[in-house]
Scaffold this motif. Structure first.
Motif, PDB file in Angstrom:
ATOM      1  N   MET A   1       1.005  -1.131  -0.030  1.00 45.09           N
ATOM      2  CA  MET A   1      -0.204  -0.036   0.070  1.00 45.09           C
ATOM      3  C   MET A   1       0.905   1.296  -0.047  1.00 45.09           C
ATOM      4  O   MET A   1       1.658   1.205   0.873  1.00 45.09           O
ATOM      5  CB  MET A   1      -1.085  -0.013   1.492  1.00 45.09           C
ATOM      6  N   ASN A   2       0.488   2.253  -0.851  1.00 47.09           N
ATOM      7  CA  ASN A   2       1.179   3.545  -0.895  1.00 47.09           C
ATOM      8  C   ASN A   2       0.520   4.592  -0.629  1.00 47.09           C
ATOM      9  O   ASN A   2      -0.624   4.795  -0.917  1.00 47.09           O
ATOM     10  CB  ASN A   2       1.721   3.731  -2.482  1.00 47.09           C
ATOM     11  N   TYR A   3       1.218   5.433   0.508  1.00 49.52           N
ATOM     12  CA  TYR A   3       0.304   6.406   0.976  1.00 49.52           C
ATOM     13  C   TYR A   3       0.919   7.836   0.498  1.00 49.52           C
ATOM     14  O   TYR A   3       0.642   8.719   1.168  1.00 49.52           O
ATOM     15  CB  TYR A   3       0.363   6.431   2.751  1.00 49.52           C
ATOM     16  N   LEU A   4       1.582   7.781  -0.519  1.00 52.29           N
ATOM     17  CA  LEU A   4       2.334   9.046  -0.929  1.00 52.29           C
ATOM     18  C   LEU A   4       1.383  10.030  -1.538  1.00 52.29           C
ATOM     19  O   LEU A   4       1.680  11.245  -0.860  1.00 52.29           O
ATOM     20  CB  LEU A   4       3.155   8.574  -2.274  1.00 52.29           C
ATOM     21  N   SER A   5       0.308   9.685  -2.074  1.00 53.04           N
ATOM     22  CA  SER A   5      -0.636  10.703  -2.416  1.00 53.04           C
ATOM     23  C   SER A   5      -1.336  11.262  -1.208  1.00 53.04           C
ATOM     24  O   SER A   5      -1.749  12.387  -1.104  1.00 53.04           O
ATOM     25  CB  SER A   5      -1.567  10.133  -3.248  1.00 53.04           C
ATOM     26  N   TYR A   6      -1.601  10.624  -0.073  1.00 50.25           N
ATOM     27  CA  TYR A   6      -2.199  10.926   0.951  1.00 50.25           C
ATOM     28  C   TYR A   6      -1.329  11.935   1.838  1.00 50.25           C
ATOM     29  O   TYR A   6      -1.674  12.857   2.143  1.00 50.25           O
ATOM     30  CB  TYR A   6      -2.538   9.765   2.118  1.00 50.25           C
ATOM     31  N   VAL A   7       0.121  11.595   1.917  1.00 50.46           N
ATOM     32  CA  VAL A   7       0.961  12.247   2.595  1.00 50.46           C
ATOM     33  C   VAL A   7       1.141  13.832   1.655  1.00 50.46           C
ATOM     34  O   VAL A   7       1.213  15.074   2.288  1.00 50.46           O
ATOM     35  CB  VAL A   7       2.565  11.714   2.603  1.00 50.46           C
TER      36      VAL A   7
END
Length: 56
Positions: A1-7
């Motif tokens: 799971m990638n949280y880059l866009s959220y951060v």
């Protein structure tokens, strides 16, 4: 799971809110100072005798 866009989105919102907190008070101070200058000029014009008024 990638949280880059959220951060990235969270930091973007943080920066926008921080900028608004920096700019909004300055806009309000500028608006209030302008209103005070206009009020002072209006009162000065009202207190000054008109040029057509006769003085004895």
């Amino acid at each position: 799971m990638n949280y880059l866009s959220y951060v990235v989105g969270a930091y973007a919102v943080f920066v926008v809110v921080l900028l608004w907190d920096f700019i909004a008070p300055r806009m309000q101070i500028r608006r209030e100072l302008r209103a005070a200058r206009l009020r002072a000029a209006r009162e000065a014009r009202a207190a000054a005798p008109s040029p057509m008024e006769l003085n004895r």
